[in-house]
Scaffold this motif. Structure first.
Motif, PDB file in Angstrom:
ATOM      1  N   UNK A  20      17.888   7.315   4.657  1.00 32.11           N
ATOM      2  CA  UNK A  20      17.281   6.074   5.126  1.00 32.11           C
ATOM      3  C   UNK A  20      18.333   5.269   5.879  1.00 32.11           C
ATOM      4  N   UNK A  21      18.106   4.992   7.165  1.00 34.06           N
ATOM      5  CA  UNK A  21      19.144   4.333   7.961  1.00 34.06           C
ATOM      6  C   UNK A  21      19.474   2.920   7.486  1.00 34.06           C
ATOM      7  N   UNK A  22      18.500   2.160   7.026  1.00 33.07           N
ATOM      8  CA  UNK A  22      18.757   0.788   6.598  1.00 33.07           C
ATOM      9  C   UNK A  22      19.159   0.676   5.148  1.00 33.07           C
ATOM     10  N   UNK A  23      19.007   1.749   4.405  1.00 34.94           N
ATOM     11  CA  UNK A  23      19.295   1.718   2.978  1.00 34.94           C
ATOM     12  C   UNK A  23      18.165   1.067   2.207  1.00 34.94           C
ATOM     13  N   UNK A  24      18.285   1.064   0.900  1.00 33.00           N
ATOM     14  CA  UNK A  24      17.294   0.453   0.031  1.00 33.00           C
ATOM     15  C   UNK A  24      17.961  -0.641  -0.786  1.00 33.00           C
ATOM     16  N   UNK A  25      17.229  -1.710  -0.997  1.00 38.48           N
ATOM     17  CA  UNK A  25      17.677  -2.749  -1.918  1.00 38.48           C
ATOM     18  C   UNK A  25      16.882  -2.586  -3.199  1.00 38.48           C
ATOM     19  N   UNK A  26      17.480  -3.009  -4.308  1.00 34.57           N
ATOM     20  CA  UNK A  26      16.825  -2.869  -5.604  1.00 34.57           C
ATOM     21  C   UNK A  26      15.499  -3.634  -5.640  1.00 34.57           C
ATOM     22  N   UNK A  27      15.438  -4.759  -4.959  1.00 31.52           N
ATOM     23  CA  UNK A  27      14.223  -5.576  -4.951  1.00 31.52           C
ATOM     24  C   UNK A  27      13.092  -4.926  -4.156  1.00 31.52           C
ATOM     25  N   UNK A  28      13.407  -3.968  -3.291  1.00 27.47           N
ATOM     26  CA  UNK A  28      12.386  -3.316  -2.472  1.00 27.47           C
ATOM     27  C   UNK A  28      11.644  -2.201  -3.194  1.00 27.47           C
ATOM     28  N   UNK A  29      12.174  -1.723  -4.307  1.00 25.99           N
ATOM     29  CA  UNK A  29      11.605  -0.553  -4.971  1.00 25.99           C
ATOM     30  C   UNK A  29      10.152  -0.762  -5.427  1.00 25.99           C
ATOM     31  N   UNK A  30       9.785  -1.897  -6.039  1.00 28.57           N
ATOM     32  CA  UNK A  30       8.360  -2.059  -6.403  1.00 28.57           C
ATOM     33  C   UNK A  30       7.423  -2.016  -5.193  1.00 28.57           C
ATOM     34  N   UNK A  31       7.837  -2.612  -4.074  1.00 25.50           N
ATOM     35  CA  UNK A  31       7.004  -2.568  -2.869  1.00 25.50           C
ATOM     36  C   UNK A  31       6.885  -1.154  -2.322  1.00 25.50           C
ATOM     37  N   UNK A  32       7.964  -0.402  -2.396  1.00 26.70           N
ATOM     38  CA  UNK A  32       7.937   0.987  -1.935  1.00 26.70           C
ATOM     39  C   UNK A  32       6.989   1.806  -2.795  1.00 26.70           C
ATOM     40  N   UNK A  33       7.033   1.591  -4.126  1.00 21.04           N
ATOM     41  CA  UNK A  33       6.097   2.282  -5.020  1.00 21.04           C
ATOM     42  C   UNK A  33       4.655   1.980  -4.623  1.00 21.04           C
ATOM     43  N   UNK A  34       4.358   0.725  -4.385  1.00 20.89           N
ATOM     44  CA  UNK A  34       2.985   0.350  -4.049  1.00 20.89           C
ATOM     45  C   UNK A  34       2.561   0.943  -2.708  1.00 20.89           C
ATOM     46  N   UNK A  35       3.465   0.981  -1.734  1.00 22.07           N
ATOM     47  CA  UNK A  35       3.121   1.561  -0.438  1.00 22.07           C
ATOM     48  C   UNK A  35       2.855   3.053  -0.555  1.00 22.07           C
ATOM     49  N   UNK A  36       3.652   3.750  -1.343  1.00 25.39           N
ATOM     50  CA  UNK A  36       3.456   5.194  -1.498  1.00 25.39           C
ATOM     51  C   UNK A  36       2.157   5.466  -2.240  1.00 25.39           C
ATOM     52  N   UNK A  37       1.897   4.724  -3.305  1.00 20.60           N
ATOM     53  CA  UNK A  37       0.652   4.912  -4.060  1.00 20.60           C
ATOM     54  C   UNK A  37      -0.556   4.579  -3.187  1.00 20.60           C
ATOM     55  N   UNK A  38      -0.471   3.503  -2.391  1.00 18.43           N
ATOM     56  CA  UNK A  38      -1.572   3.154  -1.496  1.00 18.43           C
ATOM     57  C   UNK A  38      -1.783   4.238  -0.448  1.00 18.43           C
ATOM     58  N   UNK A  39      -0.715   4.835   0.032  1.00 20.60           N
ATOM     59  CA  UNK A  39      -0.847   5.914   1.006  1.00 20.60           C
ATOM     60  C   UNK A  39      -1.477   7.161   0.425  1.00 20.60           C
ATOM     61  N   UNK A  40      -1.217   7.424  -0.858  1.00 23.54           N
ATOM     62  CA  UNK A  40      -1.821   8.580  -1.518  1.00 23.54           C
ATOM     63  C   UNK A  40      -3.305   8.338  -1.775  1.00 23.54           C
ATOM     64  N   UNK A  41      -3.642   7.127  -2.164  1.00 23.46           N
ATOM     65  CA  UNK A  41      -5.045   6.793  -2.470  1.00 23.46           C
ATOM     66  C   UNK A  41      -5.884   6.762  -1.195  1.00 23.46           C
TER      67      UNK A  41
END
Length: 74
Positions: A52-73
């Motif tokens: 990941x070019x920009x890296x991840x912040x710890x605070x971004x992880x819940x949003x990333x989970x929701x985006x991935x789950x929404x993409x699967x659904x």
């Protein structure tokens, strides 16, 4: 597969390895399955974090989970 999906899969595999490791420890047997799961999850996390070019912040992880789950659904 996107870096976000790899990150989420790695976190889930590492989380699922914890009960296996604890069960092996409590029964005094070698934690083979848990160690393999932890290794696979760690490799997936390392791949996602380095690719990941920009890296991840710890605070971004819940949003990333929701985006991935929404993409699967969807």
């Amino acid at each position: 597969m996107s870096n976000d999906q790899i990150l989420v899969i790695g976190i889930v595999i590492c989380a699922l390895a914890i009960p296996s490791l604890l069960a092996a420890y409590s029964e005094s047997r070698p934690p083979r399955a848990g160690a393999i799961m932890l290794l696979i999850g760690g490799v997936l996390l390392a791949i996602a974090l380095t690719q990941n070019p920009g890296g991840y912040r710890f605070a971004d992880i819940p949003n990333i989970f929701m985006q991935v789950i929404a993409g699967v659904i969807k």
